[in-house]
Motif scaffolding. Structure first.
Motif, PDB file in Angstrom:
ATOM      1  N   GLY A  65       0.822  -1.199   0.000  1.00  0.00           N
ATOM      2  CA  GLY A  65       0.000   0.000   0.000  1.00  0.00           C
ATOM      3  C   GLY A  65       0.858   1.251   0.000  1.00  0.00           C
ATOM      4  N   ASP A  66       0.251   2.389  -0.249  1.00  0.00           N
ATOM      5  CA  ASP A  66       1.012   3.623  -0.417  1.00  0.00           C
ATOM      6  C   ASP A  66       0.850   4.585   0.756  1.00  0.00           C
ATOM      7  N   ILE A  67       1.836   5.456   0.902  1.00  0.00           N
ATOM      8  CA  ILE A  67       1.793   6.584   1.832  1.00  0.00           C
ATOM      9  C   ILE A  67       1.474   7.816   1.007  1.00  0.00           C
ATOM     10  N   LEU A  68       0.452   8.561   1.433  1.00  0.00           N
ATOM     11  CA  LEU A  68      -0.027   9.698   0.649  1.00  0.00           C
ATOM     12  C   LEU A  68       0.270  11.025   1.350  1.00  0.00           C
ATOM     13  N   VAL A  69       0.653  12.003   0.556  1.00  0.00           N
ATOM     14  CA  VAL A  69       0.869  13.379   1.026  1.00  0.00           C
ATOM     15  C   VAL A  69       0.080  14.302   0.106  1.00  0.00           C
ATOM     16  N   GLY A  70      -0.817  15.095   0.685  1.00  0.00           N
ATOM     17  CA  GLY A  70      -1.618  15.989  -0.129  1.00  0.00           C
ATOM     18  C   GLY A  70      -2.468  15.261  -1.153  1.00  0.00           C
ATOM     19  N   GLY A  71      -2.882  14.038  -0.824  1.00  0.00           N
ATOM     20  CA  GLY A  71      -3.726  13.253  -1.720  1.00  0.00           C
ATOM     21  C   GLY A  71      -2.977  12.487  -2.788  1.00  0.00           C
ATOM     22  N   ARG A  72      -1.653  12.613  -2.846  1.00  0.00           N
ATOM     23  CA  ARG A  72      -0.851  11.928  -3.865  1.00  0.00           C
ATOM     24  C   ARG A  72       0.122  10.963  -3.210  1.00  0.00           C
ATOM     25  N   PRO A  73       0.299   9.765  -3.788  1.00  0.00           N
ATOM     26  CA  PRO A  73       1.242   8.804  -3.198  1.00  0.00           C
ATOM     27  C   PRO A  73       2.686   9.261  -3.365  1.00  0.00           C
ATOM     28  N   VAL A  74       3.464   9.114  -2.323  1.00  0.00           N
ATOM     29  CA  VAL A  74       4.902   9.398  -2.401  1.00  0.00           C
ATOM     30  C   VAL A  74       5.690   8.088  -2.378  1.00  0.00           C
ATOM     31  N   THR A  75       4.971   6.977  -2.432  1.00  0.00           N
ATOM     32  CA  THR A  75       5.580   5.656  -2.514  1.00  0.00           C
ATOM     33  C   THR A  75       4.910   4.883  -3.636  1.00  0.00           C
ATOM     34  N   GLY A  76       5.502   3.758  -4.006  1.00  0.00           N
ATOM     35  CA  GLY A  76       4.925   2.884  -5.015  1.00  0.00           C
ATOM     36  C   GLY A  76       5.523   1.502  -4.907  1.00  0.00           C
ATOM     37  N   SER A  77       5.225   0.642  -5.871  1.00  0.00           N
ATOM     38  CA  SER A  77       5.764  -0.719  -5.896  1.00  0.00           C
ATOM     39  C   SER A  77       6.161  -1.063  -7.326  1.00  0.00           C
ATOM     40  N   LYS A  78       7.305  -1.708  -7.482  1.00  0.00           N
ATOM     41  CA  LYS A  78       7.824  -2.086  -8.805  1.00  0.00           C
ATOM     42  C   LYS A  78       7.852  -3.604  -8.922  1.00  0.00           C
ATOM     43  N   ASP A  79       7.317  -4.122 -10.015  1.00  0.00           N
ATOM     44  CA  ASP A  79       7.299  -5.568 -10.254  1.00  0.00           C
ATOM     45  C   ASP A  79       8.650  -6.004 -10.808  1.00  0.00           C
ATOM     46  N   THR A  80       9.407  -6.780 -10.018  1.00  0.00           N
ATOM     47  CA  THR A  80      10.741  -7.218 -10.432  1.00  0.00           C
ATOM     48  C   THR A  80      10.732  -8.554 -11.149  1.00  0.00           C
ATOM     49  N   ARG A  81       9.586  -9.275 -11.120  1.00  0.00           N
ATOM     50  CA  ARG A  81       9.450 -10.611 -11.724  1.00  0.00           C
ATOM     51  C   ARG A  81      10.350 -11.642 -11.052  1.00  0.00           C
ATOM     52  N   GLU A  82      10.818 -11.352  -9.852  1.00  0.00           N
ATOM     53  CA  GLU A  82      11.651 -12.297  -9.118  1.00  0.00           C
ATOM     54  C   GLU A  82      10.829 -12.947  -8.019  1.00  0.00           C
ATOM     55  N   HIS A  83      11.468 -13.838  -7.225  1.00  0.00           N
ATOM     56  CA  HIS A  83      10.755 -14.505  -6.134  1.00  0.00           C
ATOM     57  C   HIS A  83      10.165 -13.478  -5.165  1.00  0.00           C
ATOM     58  N   LEU A  84      10.978 -12.502  -4.756  1.00  0.00           N
ATOM     59  CA  LEU A  84      10.468 -11.395  -3.951  1.00  0.00           C
ATOM     60  C   LEU A  84      10.008 -10.345  -4.952  1.00  0.00           C
ATOM     61  N   ARG A  85       8.754 -10.473  -5.355  1.00  0.00           N
ATOM     62  CA  ARG A  85       8.303  -9.874  -6.609  1.00  0.00           C
ATOM     63  C   ARG A  85       8.259  -8.355  -6.592  1.00  0.00           C
ATOM     64  N   TYR A  86       7.596  -7.778  -5.578  1.00  0.00           N
ATOM     65  CA  TYR A  86       7.376  -6.328  -5.590  1.00  0.00           C
ATOM     66  C   TYR A  86       8.369  -5.609  -4.682  1.00  0.00           C
ATOM     67  N   GLU A  87       8.995  -4.599  -5.256  1.00  0.00           N
ATOM     68  CA  GLU A  87      10.016  -3.814  -4.552  1.00  0.00           C
ATOM     69  C   GLU A  87       9.491  -2.389  -4.345  1.00  0.00           C
ATOM     70  N   ARG A  88       9.811  -1.814  -3.180  1.00  0.00           N
ATOM     71  CA  ARG A  88       9.308  -0.483  -2.841  1.00  0.00           C
ATOM     72  C   ARG A  88       9.977   0.595  -3.686  1.00  0.00           C
ATOM     73  N   THR A  89       9.190   1.584  -4.102  1.00  0.00           N
ATOM     74  CA  THR A  89       9.731   2.750  -4.806  1.00  0.00           C
ATOM     75  C   THR A  89       9.301   4.013  -4.065  1.00  0.00           C
ATOM     76  N   TYR A  90      10.042   5.106  -4.299  1.00  0.00           N
ATOM     77  CA  TYR A  90       9.783   6.369  -3.600  1.00  0.00           C
ATOM     78  C   TYR A  90       9.842   7.530  -4.583  1.00  0.00           C
TER      79      TYR A  90
END
Length: 486
Positions: free
Chosen positions: A53-78
């Motif tokens: 899930g995302d952290i929002l500031v002023g109604g907009r996410p300042v985080t995200g998730s990237k699909d790496t296609r690996e075993h630990l699939r989703y990696e955090r983005t900022y």
């Protein structure tokens, strides 16, 4: 023949029951043990198989998730990682979570039971829910103004809405980008080693997790104690204060950076920031009442969370009179986070009431519906309302006629208090420049923002470092960002 078939069937049924019992033992009874086993990667794989899930500031996410296609699939983005790192912290597949990523991990990772419509069924199936979102109280404009103001400096800014305790800005510099820590490869390990080896400690949240001697900004607390206790009744009456002032029971003579402090009134002493007057006032108020007032403002509270833990600001309760005098001018063992000093300014602005600060406005389900809100925050009366009114007047004079002129905003009421805090062995360290303030727009019924700024390494000669010169302009920029019409 029928008897043998019946026996075989019964034996098979017993084997089936034994198999089911063993499966239940493994999946229910021994599941926690297997989950904790370092060789078991299934919890990690399950944790990262869904976007966080995302952290929002002023109604907009300042985080995200990237699909790496690996075993630990989703990696955090900022997004704007260094700007918001003192709030978000990091979520790393190697090093865990910090700050808001840690405090709200259950919501963000989808493991919080409130996200499960049928929790017992999820326990049986071992299914995971999608992560929810965390909506923060931050004002993006105030956050950016604070971050820009500290460019090239080491320090922190905390800004609050006085009437609610909502945190509008929480900035620490130098900062860092949490993104390189998100993965589990060599790049994450290298980034971890580099950040931990950095002498400037960029991963330290200086606004909430670092304490400093507050210096003369603490004189707001001392003035509140003196007015509440009746030690001072008339702001313009002489205080019978010598200059220099010899600390009780010692030969140590306390002096002032400004002239005109001898026998100054509280109004004059506050504007000139007279050490001698406030040290003497602290001694006259006494340890019991000074401690009670400091506690009411939030000092010595080890349980403050916003929702991640905040470092405890301290006012020493076991001091002699000389030490009490020094403590009352924000020296000796008195230490405070910038967030705590923003609470002091907010209490003055809010009629003497201290609202517990908070950073999370609400949490939501993946669908966007509200999951939880923080509700009303704890309220303490730090001083009499009449005392708060008088302190607001004193703080306005600091900005209009005293050392805080660089915090003035055209068309707004602004109050402030400067501070220059000594530290280090024999006060050998470069002084910290402090400024705490509040501001009220010309159409506002009450102050809308309270700010605390500390600068650790002001770019000036030691004798030229001051809260009014180095920290006040940063506070002004943050207050202008909050007051500006949207």
């Amino acid at each position: 023949m029928t008897r043998h078939i019946r026996h075989a069937g019964l034996f098979c049924a017993l084997l089936l029951v034994a198999l089911l019992l063993n499966a239940a033992r493994v999946q229910v009874v021994q599941a926690p043990e297997y989950d904790r086993n370092p060789a078991n990667r299934r919890p990690d794989i399950a944790r990262y198989e869904e976007p966080r899930g995302d952290i929002l500031v002023g109604g907009r996410p300042v985080t995200g998730s990237k699909d790496t296609r690996e075993h630990l699939r989703y990696e955090r983005t900022y997004r704007d990682g260094p700007l918001y790192a003192p709030v978000t912290g990091f979520a790393s597949q190697l090093y865990g979570t910090t700050l808001l990523e840690k405090a709200e991990d259950g919501i963000l990772s989808g493991t919080d039971p409130m996200l499960a419509p049928f929790p017992l069924w999820n326990d049986f199936t071992r299914a995971r829910n999608s992560g929810g979102d965390v909506v923060t109280t931050l004002d993006p404009a105030a956050q950016r103004a604070a971050y820009k103001g500290l460019a090239g400096l080491k320090g922190a800014v905390a800004a609050l809405e006085p009437s609610t305790g909502r945190i509008l800005a929480l900035v620490s510099r130098p900062s860092y980008d949490p993104q390189p820590l998100s993965g589990n490869g060599s790049a994450a390990a290298e980034a971890w080693q580099r950040l931990n080896a950095d002498r400037d400690r960029p991963m330290l949240n200086r606004a909430a997790r670092q304490t400093y001697p507050p210096g003369s900004t603490f004189k707001v607390v001392t003035a509140a104690a003196a007015l509440d206790a009746g030690v001072v009744r008339d702001l313009d009456a002489p205080t019978d204060s010598p200059d220099p002032y010899t600390l009780p029971g010692t030969r140590t003579r306390l002096t002032n950076a400004s002239r005109g402090c001898r026998d100054a009134s509280l109004r004059e002493a506050f504007t000139l920031s007279c050490n001698t007057v406030f040290a003497k006032l602290g001694v006259e108020v006494g340890g019991t009442d000074m401690t009670a007032t400091a506690h009411a403002f939030g000092f010595n509270n080890p349980a403050l969370r916003i929702p991640f833990p905040v470092a405890r600001s301290t006012f020493d309760t076991s001091v002699d009179q000389a030490q009490l005098g020094l403590s009352s001018i924000g020296q000796y063992n008195t230490r405070a986070t910038p967030l705590q000093m923003a609470m002091v300014a907010a209490a003055v602005a809010n009629g003497g009431q201290v609202r517990e600060p908070y950073l999370v406005e609400r949490t939501t389900r993946p669908s966007g519906s509200t999951l939880a809100t923080p509700g009303s925050r704890a309220v303490r009366q730090a001083m009499y309302p009449s005392t708060a009114v008088r302190l607001r007047a004193l703080m306005r004079e600091v900005v209009e006629n005293g050392t805080g002129r660089r915090a003035a905003i055209r068309g707004a009421k602004v109050g402030g208090k400067t501070g220059t805090a000594q530290h280090g062995l024999a006060n050998s360290g470069m002084p910290y420049a402090w400024f705490i303030s509040w501001a009220q727009g010309d159409r506002d019924l009450a102050p809308r923002v309270a700010v605390a700024v500390v600068v650790e390494d002001a770019e000036a000669e030691r004798r030229d470092i001051s809260g009014g010169g180095d920290a006040a302009p940063i506070a002004r920029a943050v207050m202008e960002a909050v007051l500006k019409p949207r």
